[in-house]
Motif scaffolding. Structure first.
Motif, PDB file in Angstrom:
ATOM      1  N   ASP A  50     -54.266  19.208  52.140  1.00 15.54           N
ATOM      2  CA  ASP A  50     -55.684  18.707  52.649  1.00 15.54           C
ATOM      3  C   ASP A  50     -57.040  19.156  52.782  1.00 15.54           C
ATOM      4  OD1 ASP A  50     -54.355  15.822  52.764  1.00 15.54           O
ATOM      5  OD2 ASP A  50     -53.449  16.406  54.856  1.00 15.54           O
ATOM      6  N   GLU A  53     -59.921  20.858  47.698  1.00  9.34           N
ATOM      7  CA  GLU A  53     -60.020  19.493  47.003  1.00  9.34           C
ATOM      8  C   GLU A  53     -59.021  19.645  46.060  1.00  9.34           C
ATOM      9  OE1 GLU A  53     -60.539  15.550  44.882  1.00  9.34           O
ATOM     10  OE2 GLU A  53     -61.666  16.088  46.968  1.00  9.34           O
ATOM     11  N   GLN A  54     -58.200  19.063  45.255  1.00 10.22           N
ATOM     12  CA  GLN A  54     -57.238  19.153  44.304  1.00 10.22           C
ATOM     13  C   GLN A  54     -56.889  19.165  43.321  1.00 10.22           C
ATOM     14  OE1 GLN A  54     -53.296  20.431  45.243  1.00 10.22           O
ATOM     15  NE2 GLN A  54     -54.760  21.005  47.574  1.00 10.22           N
ATOM     16  N   SER A 489     -57.927  13.255  44.844  1.00 10.78           N
ATOM     17  CA  SER A 489     -56.473  14.171  45.989  1.00 10.78           C
ATOM     18  C   SER A 489     -56.110  12.935  46.710  1.00 10.78           C
ATOM     19  CB  SER A 489     -58.263  13.996  47.272  1.00 10.78           C
ATOM     20  OG  SER A 489     -58.543  12.726  47.575  1.00 10.78           O
TER      21      SER A 489
END
Length: 777
Positions: A50, A53-54, A489
């Protein structure tokens, strides 16, 4: 003025009717049967980290049941059944590569390691590549007991893009990796690569700034789908075209200088458009499904579905088109496209100029091909004909009338069989406002030339600001299939179908769902998932069935209302119709639309025409009044008899003599600089006609002109003007002119000028005086 307004009105009417006709042909009035809001118990979620940004890009469902997710600096291994994280591999770029990236102008965000290639090379073995701070690296992993173990690491240039923003695609076939990516730091070297073969370097006719979308192997070829700047359109402007390219899986390269080049690379345009005299094209491909084998109207074929959109700076529009591989193959067997010179148009190549063996075909040993064939394919990789859409038109079209954005992702559950033994492809379409659309072509089971789209439901999965980027149908072992919905995300999974057996209590309501997954079972009086071993009632194509009897309340058409289904546990505020008189359940909420697209178009056309008519009438009367006022006031500030006569043509002359009227008309008159300039006395023409017998005191011109003489530096005169004398005028000696209106006498006049004496004449030898005489016969 009236003539100028008529074309505007006509064009407004024409445009309005064209808009209505085009809108009707687009099937854009297709609305979802139900708008669904899912409850927490229906969704499985994975949010990742969290804090940052994935950027989830690739999701691989492997043969062992694991779900591998590649993102920023990490690879997740998830459980398919509940999306719980089993293990993760953290993969950061080393300090040296990151420092070098920052020195070259990269940012903290871009100088990370983004996973962009993720393929399974064999059961339990994976090849994963990342950008690695603009220095691509690849690793080979082995999955053992749920843990990814590193086996090998090597440079990934040519296999993975440098920039995480560059799109790439890869497929593993015949123990080899086929990749379409960008091979340099600046992003100027796109290529389709399989060690050691590649496409031509820096050749815009081969690849012109492409964005790769998808790839897969089928038959003897590997296919690549992408969009690029259309090189054949450069003489007319700049636009993007969608392409499909292919290479032969047995290509070994050519001889000599072609030993590291493809000998079978060809590409063709994909035509997703609304047909007509002037077709409307959806030129930019965004996503493609895996190949689907099925029967459509008794016609067995293999096809793919793709998302095509309008340009980003255009009106938002999206379309779903299907293409069969037979049509793709036929296009590659057609004419080539080429140009005679750099500035010439792209035209079909005559068949007599195509060498033998035909370029682009699969051969046993490509290294034996003659140079003439290889030179031809180098400069003629583009085919002349475009691949037509299956069904002859888009399966579904959406514009900004309904959805705020565009379609972004697509997957298909192929050939879902119904209780009537028919099969339908169920499409799941993601949008950039967080929704998933579930749709079918109700005509596909009976015809391959007709399209009638039906949206079963619209599911709100993500918040409106989160676009859907990935869609997959997962089939876990021993469990019901689920739909995976991914964004940058977050990753969710939801059920493929919602038959609402606790809410739908009648046969007619269940059949009206038109969902291939749901049927009505008479023995248990339930609407539930369709199974082939039990007899059930279902009609996907029409939504009604004679065995259900006549419903008490007629269901509204989907174009007029949308049923809102809330499965979060809280009942809706309004209750929809029940299937029979014994139940009153919170199953649906019908929300009438405020307006439809047709209504909007009619309203705009009517308002436009009304405004034009009102403007025409107002302008006509205003212009008529203004013209009348101008006619009455024209030359009101002059006392010339000439203009009085024009305004009053019936007026009579009060004098007994023929009246001669002079008026001023400025012209350039050459003057001699070495002669004195005689100024023309400016006085009223009426005054010049006065006779001694008139009531005006003084019977000579000098008396009349005396007040002006001193002011102009002119001497006054005492010459008498008898009753038949011609009025005296002062005329420059060097100037003579022809009279007007049947007069050739010389007259002169000068406009009123109250400037100082020094400015009474021009120093350039020209005067602005001219005499004009009007004679009344």
């Amino acid at each position: 003025m009236r003539m100028a307004m008529l074309p505007t009105v006509v064009w407004a009417v024409v445009v309005a009717w064209l808009a209505l006709a085009a809108h009707a042909a687009w099937h854009d009035n297709v609305l979802p049967k139900r708008a669904v809001k899912l409850g927490d118990h229906e969704v499985m979620r994975f949010m990742g980290n969290d804090t940052t940004e994935q950027d989830f890009k690739l999701i691989l469902y492997d043969s062992s049941g694991s779900l591998l997710v590649g993102g920023r600096n990490v690879i997740y291994n998830l459980s398919v059944s509940d999306l719980q994280e089993q293990t993760r591999v953290v993969w950061h770029p080393n300090t040296g590569h990151k420092t070098s990236c920052m020195m070259k102008g990269g940012t903290e965000n871009t100088c990370q390691n983004y996973v962009r290639i993720l393929v399974e090379t064999s059961p339990g073995h994976f090849l994963i590549c990342g950008t690695n701070a603009y220095n691509p690296m690849c690793r080979e992993f082995r999955l053992a007991n749920g843990i990814l173990e590193l086996e090998k690491e090597f440079p990934g240039r040519g296999l993975c893009p440098f920039d995480p923003a560059h799109n790439s695609t890869a497929v593993f076939a015949d123990d080899q990796l086929y990749v379409a990516t960008i091979a340099d730091f600046a992003g100027l070297e796109p290529l389709i690569y399989r060690n050691p073969l590649r496409t031509e370097q820096y050749d815009l006719a081969t690849l012109n700034y492409p964005n790769f979308v998808s790839s897969f192997a089928l038959g003897d070829f590997v296919y690549f789908f992408f969009r690029e700047i259309a090189v054949e359109y450069l003489n007319c402007g700049k636009t993007l075209y969608s392409r499909v390219a292919r290479v032969c899986r047995h290509d070994k390269g050519g001889p000599h200088k072609f030993r590291n080049k493809w000998t079978s690379y060809l590409k063709s345009r994909l035509n997703c458009s609304v047909s007509g005299d002037f077709p409307f094209y959806f030129n930019e491909i965004q996503a493609v499904t895996d190949p689907v084998e099925g029967r459509y109207g008794g016609h067995a074929t293999t096809l793919v579905y793709g998302i095509f959109t309008t340009p980003e700076n255009s009106i938002p529009g999206s379309a779903i088109c299907a293409f069969t591989f037979q049509d793709i193959m036929d296009t590659f067997e057609g004419a080539f496209k080429g140009q005679a010179s750099v500035h010439a148009n792209w035209l079909p190549v005559q068949s007599t100029k195509v060498p033998e063996p035909r370029p682009g075909q699969c051969v046993k040993d490509s290294s034996t091909l003659p140079d003439v064939t290889l030179n031809f394919i180098k400069s003629h990789s583009l085919m002349d004909e475009a691949v037509p859409a299956f069904f002859g038109q888009p399966v579904m079209i959406s514009t900004s009338f309904r959805y705020s954005g565009r379609f972004t992702a697509i997957t298909v559950d192929p050939q879902v069989r119904t209780a009537t033994k028919k099969a339908y492809d169920v499409l799941f379409i993601g949008t950039d406002d967080g929704k998933v659309i579930k749709a079918i072509n109700t005509k596909s089971a009976d015809s391959y030339q007709e399209v009638e789209p039906f949206i079963i439901e619209e599911i709100s999965v993500f918040p409106s600001h989160v676009p859907v980027t990935v869609l997959r149908v997962l089939r876990p072992r021993g469990k019901s299939p689920r739909l995976l919905v991914g964004s940058h995300s977050r990753i969710y999974t939801i059920a493929l179908a919602r038959c609402y057996k606790d809410k739908i209590m009648s046969c007619s309501e269940c059949v009206a769902l038109q969902d291939p997954y749901c049927s009505w079972y008479k023995d248990i009086h339930k609407c539930q998932l369709t199974t082939q071993d039990k007899e059930s009632i279902q009609n996907v194509s029409e939504g009604v069935h004679s065995d259900c009897g006549k419903p008490e309340i007629k269901t509204k058409k989907p174009s007029a209302s949308v049923d809102k289904w809330d499965t979060t546990g809280s009942p809706p505020t309004d209750y929809g119709h029940a299937g029979n008189g014994d139940h009153n359940l919170p199953s649906t909420t019908s929300v009438p639309l405020q307006f439809t697209a047709e209504t909007l178009a009619i309203a705009v056309a009517s308002a436009t025409i009304g405004a034009l008519i009102l403007g025409f009438i107002t302008g006509f009367f205003c212009g008529k009044k203004c013209n009348k006022d101008e006619d009455n006031q024209l030359y009101a500030d002059t006392d010339y008899e000439y203009f009085d006569q024009r305004q009053n043509p019936n007026s009579r002359l009060t004098s007994d003599l023929p009246e001669e009227v002079t008026y001023a008309e400025p012209v350039l008159v050459p003057q001699s600089l070495n002669k004195p300039v005689n100024l023309v006395l400016n006085m009223s023409p009426k005054a010049t006609l006065k006779t001694p017998g008139s009531n005006t005191p003084g019977g000579n011109v000098g008396t009349v002109g005396a007040p002006m003489g001193p002011s102009l530096g002119l001497p006054t005169t005492g010459v008498s003007a008898g009753p038949h004398d011609i009025p005296l005028h002062y005329t420059p000696e060097s100037y003579s002119t022809h009279g007007t209106l049947r007069s050739s006498e010389k007259y002169g006049t000068r406009g009123r000028d109250h400037r100082q004496r020094d400015f009474d004449h021009r120093l350039d030898g020209y005067s602005t005086t001219r005499s004009v005489k009007k004679v009344y016969l």
